[in-house]
Design a protein around this motif. Structure first.
Motif, PDB file in Angstrom:
ATOM      1  N   GLY A  89      39.944 -73.372  35.502  1.00 16.06           N
ATOM      2  CA  GLY A  89      39.217 -74.594  35.175  1.00 16.06           C
ATOM      3  C   GLY A  89      39.435 -75.082  33.754  1.00 16.06           C
ATOM      4  O   GLY A  89      38.639 -75.877  33.240  1.00 16.06           O
ATOM      5  N   TRP A  90      40.514 -74.610  33.110  1.00 17.90           N
ATOM      6  CA  TRP A  90      40.806 -75.060  31.751  1.00 17.90           C
ATOM      7  C   TRP A  90      41.506 -76.406  31.810  1.00 17.90           C
ATOM      8  O   TRP A  90      42.073 -76.795  32.828  1.00 17.90           O
ATOM      9  N   ARG A  91      41.529 -77.111  30.677  1.00 19.77           N
ATOM     10  CA  ARG A  91      42.146 -78.448  30.661  1.00 19.77           C
ATOM     11  C   ARG A  91      43.659 -78.392  30.555  1.00 19.77           C
ATOM     12  O   ARG A  91      44.348 -79.382  30.808  1.00 19.77           O
ATOM     13  N   ASP A  92      44.213 -77.236  30.163  1.00 22.77           N
ATOM     14  CA  ASP A  92      45.657 -77.106  29.959  1.00 22.77           C
ATOM     15  C   ASP A  92      46.003 -75.622  30.009  1.00 22.77           C
ATOM     16  O   ASP A  92      45.118 -74.769  30.090  1.00 22.77           O
ATOM     17  N   ILE A  93      47.277 -75.314  29.887  1.00 17.81           N
ATOM     18  CA  ILE A  93      47.699 -73.924  29.761  1.00 17.81           C
ATOM     19  C   ILE A  93      47.032 -73.348  28.511  1.00 17.81           C
ATOM     20  O   ILE A  93      46.819 -74.060  27.522  1.00 17.81           O
ATOM     21  N   GLY A  94      46.701 -72.085  28.544  1.00 16.88           N
ATOM     22  CA  GLY A  94      45.966 -71.471  27.435  1.00 16.88           C
ATOM     23  C   GLY A  94      46.800 -71.183  26.201  1.00 16.88           C
ATOM     24  O   GLY A  94      46.273 -71.098  25.095  1.00 16.88           O
ATOM     25  N   TYR A  95      48.116 -71.030  26.377  1.00 14.05           N
ATOM     26  CA  TYR A  95      49.013 -70.647  25.281  1.00 14.05           C
ATOM     27  C   TYR A  95      49.582 -71.883  24.574  1.00 14.05           C
ATOM     28  O   TYR A  95      49.716 -72.952  25.172  1.00 14.05           O
ATOM     29  N   HIS A  96      49.979 -71.680  23.338  1.00 12.41           N
ATOM     30  CA  HIS A  96      50.656 -72.749  22.608  1.00 12.41           C
ATOM     31  C   HIS A  96      52.152 -72.767  22.921  1.00 12.41           C
ATOM     32  O   HIS A  96      52.781 -73.823  22.886  1.00 12.41           O
ATOM     33  N   TYR A  97      52.694 -71.573  23.238  1.00 10.63           N
ATOM     34  CA  TYR A  97      54.119 -71.468  23.583  1.00 10.63           C
ATOM     35  C   TYR A  97      54.303 -70.410  24.659  1.00 10.63           C
ATOM     36  O   TYR A  97      53.556 -69.435  24.718  1.00 10.63           O
ATOM     37  N   VAL A  98      55.346 -70.614  25.471  1.00 11.39           N
ATOM     38  CA  VAL A  98      55.761 -69.628  26.458  1.00 11.39           C
ATOM     39  C   VAL A  98      57.264 -69.446  26.297  1.00 11.39           C
ATOM     40  O   VAL A  98      57.995 -70.431  26.123  1.00 11.39           O
ATOM     41  N   ILE A  99      57.729 -68.190  26.307  1.00 10.70           N
ATOM     42  CA  ILE A  99      59.166 -67.908  26.212  1.00 10.70           C
ATOM     43  C   ILE A  99      59.595 -67.250  27.510  1.00 10.70           C
ATOM     44  O   ILE A  99      59.068 -66.200  27.876  1.00 10.70           O
ATOM     45  N   GLU A 100      60.539 -67.904  28.209  1.00 12.16           N
ATOM     46  CA  GLU A 100      60.980 -67.360  29.491  1.00 12.16           C
ATOM     47  C   GLU A 100      62.428 -67.720  29.767  1.00 12.16           C
ATOM     48  O   GLU A 100      63.018 -68.574  29.114  1.00 12.16           O
ATOM     49  N   ASN A 101      62.963 -67.052  30.773  1.00  8.48           N
ATOM     50  CA  ASN A 101      64.344 -67.258  31.195  1.00  8.48           C
ATOM     51  C   ASN A 101      64.388 -68.434  32.165  1.00  8.48           C
ATOM     52  O   ASN A 101      63.808 -68.386  33.240  1.00  8.48           O
ATOM     53  N   VAL A 102      65.082 -69.496  31.750  1.00  7.44           N
ATOM     54  CA  VAL A 102      65.254 -70.671  32.594  1.00  7.44           C
ATOM     55  C   VAL A 102      66.753 -70.901  32.749  1.00  7.44           C
ATOM     56  O   VAL A 102      67.448 -71.128  31.752  1.00  7.44           O
ATOM     57  N   ASN A 103      67.249 -70.801  33.978  1.00  7.03           N
ATOM     58  CA  ASN A 103      68.687 -70.988  34.239  1.00  7.03           C
ATOM     59  C   ASN A 103      69.547 -70.066  33.370  1.00  7.03           C
ATOM     60  O   ASN A 103      70.512 -70.500  32.738  1.00  7.03           O
TER      61      ASN A 103
END
Length: 195
Positions: A34-48
């Protein structure tokens, strides 16, 4: 309004499936929590097959990642489960890059794990960002950067100006400046160019 004085690192506790898990995390935070947005300021992940830094909440917005610390920190989540696997070296490099960038704006603020902050209501302490998170490697890379005299490209003109005009006190480019040193440099600048 968020007033960052620390960086807090998390892991997603999920396997990085080389898809945009950022969207799944955001959807969970909004639809389930029920939050207004993702909780983190940044996410680091493998994309392509490339690690990417994905922007979440604006840094000025209070996060929703570490209870009791959200109004004075920047939350970074690495996609992966580092209780059971090692952080891939390319993902760690992206984390170092992001921390450097954040410190360029906020000074040499400390880096913590979510595990450093027990829940203020229950006292429960998570293992996040994971039992296998390479704190020693991260610290070595950050110290190596801090001791470097390599200028950031965006700072080159300013550094050369203060050095050539004898406004600087001779500190190295990556040294942290105290308020007294900043005031001295501003005073020197004003004496030379002011009015």
């Amino acid at each position: 309004m968020n007033k960052p004085c620390k960086i807090i690192i998390h892991h997603s506790l999920t396997k990085d499936g080389k898809v945009v898990d950022f969207n799944a995390i955001k959807r969970y935070h909004i639809e389930t929590n029920g939050w207004r947005d993702i909780g983190y300021h940044y996410v680091i992940e493998n994309v392509n097959d490339q690690y990417k830094i994905l922007k979440g909440r604006d840094e000025k917005a209070i996060g929703a990642h570490t209870k009791g610390e959200n109004a004075n920190s920047i939350g970074i989540c690495l996609v992966g489960n580092f209780d059971v696997q090692l952080v891939p070296s390319n993902q760690l490099e992206k984390l170092v890059e992001l921390i450097k960038d954040i410190r360029n704006r906020y000074g040499n603020i400390p880096v913590h794990g979510h595990c450093d902050f027990p829940n203020p209501d229950t006292g429960y302490r998570k293992s996040c960002p994971g039992k296998k998170f390479p704190w020693k490697d991260l610290e070595e890379k950050l110290v190596e950067y801090q001791n470097s005299d390599t200028l950031s490209q965006w700072a080159e003109d300013g550094y050369n100006f203060v050095k050539e005009n004898n406004i600087s006190d001779g500190t190295r480019p990556k040294d942290i400046m105290t308020r007294e040193e900043m005031w001295t440099m501003l005073h020197r600048y004003h004496q030379r160019y002011g009015k």
